[in-house]
Write a protein that holds these residues in place. Structure first.
Motif, PDB file in Angstrom:
ATOM      1  N   VAL A  79     -17.056  16.431  -3.420  1.00 41.40           N
ATOM      2  CA  VAL A  79     -15.741  15.912  -3.071  1.00 41.40           C
ATOM      3  C   VAL A  79     -15.139  15.357  -4.353  1.00 41.40           C
ATOM      4  N   ILE A  80     -13.920  15.801  -4.680  1.00 42.16           N
ATOM      5  CA  ILE A  80     -13.274  15.401  -5.931  1.00 42.16           C
ATOM      6  C   ILE A  80     -11.927  14.761  -5.591  1.00 42.16           C
ATOM      7  N   GLY A  81     -11.807  13.463  -5.899  1.00 45.86           N
ATOM      8  CA  GLY A  81     -10.578  12.732  -5.633  1.00 45.86           C
ATOM      9  C   GLY A  81      -9.597  12.897  -6.780  1.00 45.86           C
ATOM     10  N   VAL A  82      -8.357  13.245  -6.433  1.00 39.67           N
ATOM     11  CA  VAL A  82      -7.331  13.541  -7.427  1.00 39.67           C
ATOM     12  C   VAL A  82      -6.096  12.678  -7.149  1.00 39.67           C
ATOM     13  N   PHE A  83      -5.555  12.089  -8.204  1.00 38.92           N
ATOM     14  CA  PHE A  83      -4.324  11.305  -8.085  1.00 38.92           C
ATOM     15  C   PHE A  83      -3.820  11.008  -9.481  1.00 38.92           C
ATOM     16  N   ASN A  84      -2.717  10.282  -9.578  1.00 40.45           N
ATOM     17  CA  ASN A  84      -2.293   9.735 -10.864  1.00 40.45           C
ATOM     18  C   ASN A  84      -1.504   8.456 -10.637  1.00 40.45           C
ATOM     19  N   ASN A  85      -1.322   7.679 -11.704  1.00 37.16           N
ATOM     20  CA  ASN A  85      -0.702   6.370 -11.579  1.00 37.16           C
ATOM     21  C   ASN A  85       0.765   6.457 -11.192  1.00 37.16           C
ATOM     22  N   ASP A  86       1.464   7.491 -11.633  1.00 36.52           N
ATOM     23  CA  ASP A  86       2.867   7.634 -11.270  1.00 36.52           C
ATOM     24  C   ASP A  86       3.021   7.715  -9.755  1.00 36.52           C
ATOM     25  N   PHE A  87       2.231   8.565  -9.107  1.00 45.56           N
ATOM     26  CA  PHE A  87       2.303   8.652  -7.652  1.00 45.56           C
ATOM     27  C   PHE A  87       1.864   7.347  -7.003  1.00 45.56           C
ATOM     28  N   ALA A  88       0.863   6.691  -7.549  1.00 47.19           N
ATOM     29  CA  ALA A  88       0.396   5.429  -6.978  1.00 47.19           C
ATOM     30  C   ALA A  88       1.516   4.391  -6.961  1.00 47.19           C
ATOM     31  N   VAL A  89       2.187   4.224  -8.066  1.00 50.15           N
ATOM     32  CA  VAL A  89       3.263   3.233  -8.163  1.00 50.15           C
ATOM     33  C   VAL A  89       4.402   3.586  -7.215  1.00 50.15           C
ATOM     34  N   ARG A  90       4.766   4.856  -7.178  1.00 51.70           N
ATOM     35  CA  ARG A  90       5.874   5.285  -6.317  1.00 51.70           C
ATOM     36  C   ARG A  90       5.522   5.154  -4.834  1.00 51.70           C
ATOM     37  N   ILE A  91       4.298   5.450  -4.470  1.00 43.85           N
ATOM     38  CA  ILE A  91       3.895   5.309  -3.065  1.00 43.85           C
ATOM     39  C   ILE A  91       3.828   3.841  -2.682  1.00 43.85           C
ATOM     40  N   LEU A  92       3.303   3.005  -3.550  1.00 41.35           N
ATOM     41  CA  LEU A  92       3.253   1.569  -3.259  1.00 41.35           C
ATOM     42  C   LEU A  92       4.636   0.975  -3.032  1.00 41.35           C
ATOM     43  N   ALA A  93       5.637   1.533  -3.673  1.00 41.16           N
ATOM     44  CA  ALA A  93       7.004   1.051  -3.467  1.00 41.16           C
ATOM     45  C   ALA A  93       7.510   1.364  -2.061  1.00 41.16           C
ATOM     46  N   THR A  94       6.857   2.315  -1.378  1.00 40.68           N
ATOM     47  CA  THR A  94       7.290   2.681  -0.024  1.00 40.68           C
ATOM     48  C   THR A  94       6.385   2.099   1.054  1.00 40.68           C
ATOM     49  N   SER A  95       5.076   2.022   0.770  1.00 37.60           N
ATOM     50  CA  SER A  95       4.119   1.577   1.787  1.00 37.60           C
ATOM     51  C   SER A  95       2.810   1.146   1.136  1.00 37.60           C
ATOM     52  N   THR A  96       2.505  -0.131   1.232  1.00 39.79           N
ATOM     53  CA  THR A  96       1.219  -0.620   0.731  1.00 39.79           C
ATOM     54  C   THR A  96       0.071   0.017   1.514  1.00 39.79           C
ATOM     55  N   SER A  97       0.236   0.159   2.804  1.00 43.06           N
ATOM     56  CA  SER A  97      -0.822   0.726   3.657  1.00 43.06           C
ATOM     57  C   SER A  97      -1.174   2.160   3.281  1.00 43.06           C
ATOM     58  N   ALA A  98      -0.189   2.941   2.861  1.00 45.84           N
ATOM     59  CA  ALA A  98      -0.428   4.361   2.558  1.00 45.84           C
ATOM     60  C   ALA A  98      -1.396   4.551   1.399  1.00 45.84           C
ATOM     61  N   MET A  99      -1.496   3.579   0.524  1.00 43.35           N
ATOM     62  CA  MET A  99      -2.373   3.736  -0.644  1.00 43.35           C
ATOM     63  C   MET A  99      -3.853   3.787  -0.282  1.00 43.35           C
ATOM     64  N   ILE A 100      -4.200   3.443   0.941  1.00 43.36           N
ATOM     65  CA  ILE A 100      -5.603   3.578   1.370  1.00 43.36           C
ATOM     66  C   ILE A 100      -6.038   5.042   1.296  1.00 43.36           C
ATOM     67  N   GLU A 101      -5.089   5.958   1.337  1.00 42.23           N
ATOM     68  CA  GLU A 101      -5.395   7.393   1.325  1.00 42.23           C
ATOM     69  C   GLU A 101      -5.617   7.953  -0.076  1.00 42.23           C
ATOM     70  N   ALA A 102      -5.317   7.171  -1.089  1.00 43.70           N
ATOM     71  CA  ALA A 102      -5.487   7.648  -2.470  1.00 43.70           C
ATOM     72  C   ALA A 102      -6.894   7.319  -2.963  1.00 43.70           C
ATOM     73  N   PRO A 103      -7.512   8.193  -3.712  1.00 44.72           N
ATOM     74  CA  PRO A 103      -7.054   9.517  -4.097  1.00 44.72           C
ATOM     75  C   PRO A 103      -7.206  10.507  -2.943  1.00 44.72           C
TER      76      PRO A 103
END
Length: 158
Positions: A79-103
């Motif tokens: 299992v390989i988790g993929v993400f980046n900080n740009d998406f993290a910051v932008r998602i956090l601006a919309t929903s703190t709860s949604a970040m549980i899904e990252a990566p």
């Protein structure tokens, strides 16, 4: 009588083992891509495609090597988790709860024929439970991530 009971129990155990080793099947919200690549090659290509799409491998886990150290041979599984900080910051601006899904994770599995399968949950499916909270901006971000994950998977599986 006891012999039949033991034989039946052995048959059930074998059936359970074979059922747990089935290849992945398509399911709602997933992409399952059979490839003609070996397990190690698909992992290498997945990492290269991830980088090429501006994303990063942030987690990796799999039971194969640990099982081998215990003397147990199982098909390749990572299992390989993929993400980046740009998406993290932008998602956090919309929903703190949604970040549980990252990566968001890719799943590489080795098939009995030695070839590997690449699977992942579509990001728009992963973030669906948070759309009411994150609104239209989260919808856009999830769709953008879905396109990035599609590009990574297509590149890695070629």
């Amino acid at each position: 009588m006891m012999f039949r009971s033991l034989a039946f129990a052995a048959l059930l155990a074998l059936t359970a083992l074979s059922a747990s080793a089935d290849s992945l099947q398509p399911r709602d919200g997933w992409v399952v891509m059979e490839t003609n690549k070996g397990f190690d090659q698909l992992i290498t290509d997945l990492k290269a495609a991830t980088k090429a799409q501006g994303m990063a491998v942030v987690t990796q886990a799999g039971p194969t090597a640990a099982a081998a150290r215990r003397g147990i041979t199982i098909p390749g599984n990572r299992v390989i988790g993929v993400f980046n900080n740009d998406f993290a910051v932008r998602i956090l601006a919309t929903s703190t709860s949604a970040m549980i899904e990252a990566p968001i994770r890719f799943y590489v599995t080795e098939n009995p024929d030695g070839q590997a399968t690449l699977s992942y949950k579509i990001p728009s499916h992963v973030f669906a439970p948070y759309m009411g909270e994150g609104g239209s901006e989260l919808v856009k971000l999830a769709e953008e991530l879905s396109q990035v994950f599609d590009a990574i998977a297509r590149q890695a599986s070629r």
